[in-house]
Write a protein that holds these residues in place. Structure first.
Motif, short mmCIF file in Angstrom:
data_model
loop_
_atom_site.label_atom_id
_atom_site.label_comp_id
_atom_site.label_asym_id
_atom_site.label_seq_id
_atom_site.Cartn_x
_atom_site.Cartn_y
_atom_site.Cartn_z
N LEU A 84 0.81 -1.22 0.00
CA LEU A 84 0.00 0.00 0.00
C LEU A 84 0.84 1.27 0.00
O LEU A 84 0.36 2.35 -0.37
CB LEU A 84 -0.95 0.00 1.20
N HIS A 91 -1.49 2.28 -7.92
CA HIS A 91 -2.28 1.83 -6.77
C HIS A 91 -3.76 1.72 -7.14
O HIS A 91 -4.65 1.99 -6.33
CB HIS A 91 -2.04 2.77 -5.59
N ASP A 94 -5.71 -0.82 -4.72
CA ASP A 94 -5.53 -0.74 -3.27
C ASP A 94 -6.79 -1.12 -2.51
O ASP A 94 -6.72 -1.76 -1.45
CB ASP A 94 -5.09 0.68 -2.87
#
Length: 272
Positions: A84, A91, A94
């Motif tokens: 993360l 990302h 995520d």
């Protein structure tokens, strides 16, 4: 002809076995993966082991996105020690990864020829840097899966296609098919290939005389790739004695070399 969808379906049991091996050899608690769809080059995670939620099930990962997409784009393994917070990856996923609290992850592209066919992940919920042992173990599993997929798909293509002329000695062909069958993890494909082998008439041992038990033992180990010294050590013989057994066995089988002799003995049902 076998379609790409059928080939992808055929690899599913192989991927499942590889994920189990990945957990066992790396010691990491989470393993997951799935095929890269033909044409779109998108990965679909369809198999999970050790996960606590279903947040990653059927997740579509585009090439270049996230860790798995990066591995597909680069065609080489990619790792992060803290997903993360990692730099160097997008990302985009995520929200799917967060419920699992995964931190350190390695993504392994499975390459057959020049095409990425699947991606395997191994992960832990700790933030760590993977050592050489873990990466070597993961790489070994990936290499084995690449080989298994290649063999599986080649066998399926041959079984689905029209009969081709046999340009080699029937004994060598039957032995090669038996060796391929022994390497397959898919029970249905193995049974199908063994049925093909049964349609080839068993090849009798040439008229050089029957093999002795010791000649059979030596040929069996030679067929497994053992050197003369290794055979001698395993059977409690001298290397020169091993050479003598191989020479006599090759003469009886009408073989030009030890590999051909082992193949002919196997095709005749003399070797397990």
């Amino acid at each position: 002809m076998t379609s790409p969808g059928q080939l992808a379906l055929a690899t599913s049991p192989l991927i499942a076995g590889a994920l189990q091996a990945l957990q066992r050899t790396t010691g990491l608690p989470v393993a997951m993966g799935g095929p890269v769809t033909a044409g779109s080059r998108a990965l679909v995670i369809d198999q999970l082991r050790g996960t606590a939620t279903r947040s990653l099930q059927h997740l579509r990962v585009d090439t270049g996105a996230g860790l798995g997409g990066k591995a597909v784009a680069l065609a080489r393994p990619s790792t992060v020690s803290d997903y993360l917070n990692a730099q160097g990856i997008t990302h985009k996923y995520d929200r799917a990864v967060a419920p699992e609290q995964l931190r350190a992850i390695v993504a392994l592209p499975i390459r057959v020829g020049k095409t990425t066919r699947a991606v395997l992940y191994a992960a832990t919920r700790e933030s760590i840097a993977f050592g050489d042992r873990v990466l070597r173990a993961a790489g070994s599993v990936a290499t084995r899966l690449e080989r298994d997929i290649e063999v599986e798909e080649e066998v399926r293509r041959r079984l689905a296609g029209p009969p081709a002329p046999i340009p080699r000695d029937q004994a060598d062909l039957r032995a090669e098919l038996l060796a391929i069958a022994g390497s397959l993890q898919d029970e249905a494909a193995r049974a199908q290939l063994l049925a093909v082998c049964e349609r080839l008439h068993p090849v009798p041992v040439p008229t050089g005389g029957p093999l002795t038990p010791r000649e059979v033992d030596v040929l069996r180990l030679a067929g497994e790739g053992c050197t003369n010294d290794e055979i001698a050590d395993r059977l409690g013989l001298l290397p020169n004695t091993v050479k003598s057994y191989l020479k006599h066995a090759m003469r009886k089988l009408g073989a030009a070399n030890r590999v051909q002799a082992a193949n002919r003995a196997r095709a005749a049902g003399l070797l397990r």
